[in-house]
Each structure stands twice: as C-alpha cells, then as structure tokens.
Design an enzyme around this catalytic site. Structure first.
Site, PDB file in Angstrom:
ATOM      1  N   ARG A   1      29.382  30.430  21.984  1.00 46.75           N
ATOM      2  CA  ARG A   1      28.390  30.835  22.981  1.00 46.75           C
ATOM      3  C   ARG A   1      27.269  29.798  22.986  1.00 46.75           C
ATOM      4  NH1 ARG A   1      26.618  35.475  25.209  1.00 46.75           N
ATOM      5  NH2 ARG A   1      28.792  35.569  25.904  1.00 46.75           N
TER       6      ARG A   1
ATOM      7  N   ARG B   1      31.891  32.395  17.445  1.00 44.03           N
ATOM      8  CA  ARG B   1      32.272  33.755  17.057  1.00 44.03           C
ATOM      9  C   ARG B   1      33.720  33.722  16.573  1.00 44.03           C
ATOM     10  NH1 ARG B   1      30.369  35.788  22.776  1.00 44.03           N
ATOM     11  NH2 ARG B   1      31.349  33.765  23.174  1.00 44.03           N
TER      12      ARG B   1
ATOM     13  N   GLU C   1      34.200  31.321  30.280  1.00 46.11           N
ATOM     14  CA  GLU C   1      33.356  32.257  31.036  1.00 46.11           C
ATOM     15  C   GLU C   1      31.937  31.707  31.126  1.00 46.11           C
ATOM     16  OE1 GLU C   1      33.399  36.350  29.813  1.00 46.11           O
ATOM     17  OE2 GLU C   1      35.546  36.349  29.370  1.00 46.11           O
TER      18      GLU C   1
ATOM     19  N   ASP D   1      30.718  30.391  27.497  1.00 44.26           N
ATOM     20  CA  ASP D   1      31.719  30.680  26.474  1.00 44.26           C
ATOM     21  C   ASP D   1      32.745  29.558  26.484  1.00 44.26           C
ATOM     22  OD1 ASP D   1      30.389  32.972  25.888  1.00 44.26           O
ATOM     23  OD2 ASP D   1      31.876  34.344  26.737  1.00 44.26           O
TER      24      ASP D   1
ATOM     25  N   ARG E   1      40.510  38.033  19.599  1.00 47.28           N
ATOM     26  CA  ARG E   1      39.183  37.952  20.207  1.00 47.28           C
ATOM     27  C   ARG E   1      38.123  37.597  19.172  1.00 47.28           C
ATOM     28  NH1 ARG E   1      39.092  43.957  22.137  1.00 47.28           N
ATOM     29  NH2 ARG E   1      39.792  44.078  19.966  1.00 47.28           N
TER      30      ARG E   1
ATOM     31  N   LYS F   1      33.647  35.550  35.024  1.00 48.87           N
ATOM     32  CA  LYS F   1      34.909  34.856  34.806  1.00 48.87           C
ATOM     33  C   LYS F   1      35.240  33.936  35.977  1.00 48.87           C
ATOM     34  CE  LYS F   1      36.506  38.447  31.691  1.00 48.87           C
ATOM     35  NZ  LYS F   1      35.190  39.135  31.634  1.00 48.87           N
TER      36      LYS F   1
ATOM     37  N   ASN G   1      28.331  33.611  31.369  1.00 45.90           N
ATOM     38  CA  ASN G   1      27.657  34.904  31.344  1.00 45.90           C
ATOM     39  C   ASN G   1      26.292  34.788  32.011  1.00 45.90           C
ATOM     40  OD1 ASN G   1      29.184  36.949  29.302  1.00 45.90           O
ATOM     41  ND2 ASN G   1      29.572  34.807  28.796  1.00 45.90           N
TER      42      ASN G   1
ATOM     43  N   LYS H   1      43.195  39.389  31.141  1.00 45.45           N
ATOM     44  CA  LYS H   1      41.945  40.129  30.971  1.00 45.45           C
ATOM     45  C   LYS H   1      41.397  40.575  32.320  1.00 45.45           C
ATOM     46  CE  LYS H   1      39.384  35.736  30.559  1.00 45.45           C
ATOM     47  NZ  LYS H   1      38.484  34.942  29.679  1.00 45.45           N
TER      48      LYS H   1
END
Length: 322
Positions: free
Chosen positions: A211, A226, A282, A274, A234, A126, A284, A161
């Site tokens: 993603r 997603r 984000e 993301d 979410r 993050k 990852n 978060k």
C-alpha cells in the site's frame, strides 16, 4: 484563522483505535487547533436546495479508553465548513452514491470536499487502475461466465474478485483444474448478472501486497507491505495479513509517478495504491488506510502531511479545489 473541518465517517464508536487512519487525521487536525464537525452519512440532507448535516463537535484524544468526545447535535450548513473529509468505508452502494451527490452540492456552496465527490463516483477502485495498463497485470472484466472460464483456461492460475469489495472480501484464487470454477463464477457473477474482475495470479504476493499512499499526487517515502498469513492468498490486514513498512522501490515510484498527476487532476488528494511485485492492482480513493502502521514503524506523520497540504491549499485557494 481556525480551519473548520467536517468529517463524514462510519460511527466513531466502531472504529479500531490502534490502527484507524481517519483517527490519525483527526488527531492531526486537533493538534492544529482546527474545529472538527463529525457526521455519518445518515446525518446528511438537503433542504431548500442546500446541503446540510446534523453535526456534533468532536474532540479526540490519544487514549484508547477515551479517544473521543461528542457534543450535542446541531444543524450545520455544509457550505460554511472550510473542508470536508469523506472517509466512509465501502461498500459503494446507493447510500454512498447519494452521499457524494449531497457533498458535491456542499462543494458548490463553498466547502472543499476531500476527495472530490464526482471522482469518488467515477473512480471505481479496481477499474480506475485499468487506466494505467502499462502498470498492471493481465486482466479481464466481464460477467460472461464463458469468457471468464476461457481466461482461466488460458492463464491457469488466476484471481477472481468483485468490483465493489474491500478488505480482501470474496477474493478467490483459481488454480489450474480447480473443481470449483463453476460455483465460484456463479457466486461472484450472480449467475451472470454482476460484472467481476479476473487477474493473473501474481506469485510476488508472498512478499506482500504493498500500500503506497499519495498526498496530492506525491508518494509518502514508505509503504506498507501486507504479508499474507500462512496458507492465505490475500495480504489484506483484515484477512489476517501482517504489515511490514518499507521504503519504496524504483518500480513503486514509477507507478506512483504515472498515477499521481491523474489523481491530482481528478481532485483525489489522498489515494492508496495497491501494488504486488511490479504490478498495480487497485487504486483506493474512498478511505485509504495504513497511515498508522507506517507511522508506527518509521516515525512518519502522514496525516500531519495531509493536513498541512490541506491548509496550504485553503490558504492559496488553488484551482484543484474548485
């Protein structure tokens, strides 16, 4: 020459056959006749200043009822492997940290670790995204509840978060006049002891949390949007979201072009971005997923591209492997 591949992952018997991205990588390696040595973080150790692991030779199959076979354990000097995939899922706890130190030692002794262990430590998924403020939403990182309350009061509709979660765990949407602000902040910050992230809510989440996968800084041509389940904030698949593969937008490519060179410089060969709408939320770096979903919908071979990239870099001994 046969490539000797090590993989550090969660117990293989616990993975989900139909969607696991590490399994896709292992299939791609097996199709290239690479030798695969399997280990979990618990198998790593240091002896006499050298990185070792109790490993098992691994064979993988495209059969949901019998997708792997393991040999008996043997002791392997990790520096003797050509490349090691670090694919342990978060949380990023002390044991994950210790594993990166052992793998960094293996890297110095001759094995190339993907992704670079020091960057796994440095690039919180993050906080790393905040290095690209022009790409992301308005945000605040703090453990001060007064400051977090002020952020919520200013922006009205926000996401709170933890910095170390995955799969959408412990993500809260706080709307204006939400009566639960206090208890949510107390819980997430552990009464002011734990730093968290606040971001303005992005209504574009209705179109999916995208993603985008980068291989050596270059994006795959398709991403996975997603889509949140009805009544959900979410989009994470683990939280009930539905995956829809789609071509990258111009905005997606712009963000990938900003992040890609930095990821490459940091030795982050395989990365997942993301993106919600036009905003990077984000990056990852630990064990990016969604390979299988994109491949299934567009007939791509992302894991194969990754293995070919690894093979080319091993053949050329590029500086990025140092």
């Amino acid at each position: 020459m046969t490539i000797r591949l090590g993989v550090v992952m969660d117990p293989i018997e616990r993975i989900t056959y139909k969607k696991d991205s590490t399994l896709a990588m292992l299939w791609a390696a097996a199709e290239r006749n690479w030798q695969i040595s399997y280990m979990t973080p618990a198998d790593l150790y240091v002896s006499a200043g050298e990185a070792w692991a109790s490993t098992q030779s691994l064979a993988v199959f495209r059969n949901p009822d019998h997708f792997y076979e393991l040999s008996d354990k043997s002791e392997t000097r990790l520096g003797d492997l050509d490349v090691i995939l670090m694919r342990k899922d978060p949380p990023f706890d002390n044991e994950f940290l210790y594993a990166t130190h052992i793998l960094e030692l293996a890297d110095r002794q001759g094995a190339w670790v993907v992704n670079r262990p020091s960057s796994l430590r440095d690039c919180n998924e993050k906080l790393f995204a905040l290095q690209f403020p022009e790409c992301g939403p308005t945000h605040l990182v703090s453990r001060d509840q007064t400051r977090l309350r002020a952020f919520h009061a200013e922006h009205g509709d926000v996401i709170m978060k933890p910095l170390d979660g995955m799969g959408g765990s412990s993500i809260f949407r706080l709307k204006p006049d939400d009566p639960n602000v206090g208890v949510i902040l107390e819980t997430l910050t552990n009464h002011g002891q734990t730093t968290i992230m606040a971001q303005v809510y992005l209504p574009e989440i209705r179109d999916g949390d995208k993603r985008i996968l980068l291989i050596d800084g270059e994006p795959a041509p398709y991403c996975l949007a997603r889509i949140p389940a009805k009544g959900e904030t979410r989009g994470n698949l683990a939280a009930g979201g539905t995956g829809r593969a789609q071509a990258l937008s111009d905005s997606d490519r712009r963000i990938a072009a900003a992040v890609g060179p930095v990821a490459r410089e940091k030795g982050l060969l395989f990365v997942g971005l993301d993106i919600i709408g036009d905003a990077l939320t984000e990056i990852n770096v630990t064990s990016p997923t969604c390979i299988r979903e994109i491949d299934n919908q567009f007939g791509t071979d992302i894991a194969g591209q990754l293995m070919d990239c690894i093979a080319a870099k091993l053949a050329n001994a590029t500086p990025s492997m140092q």
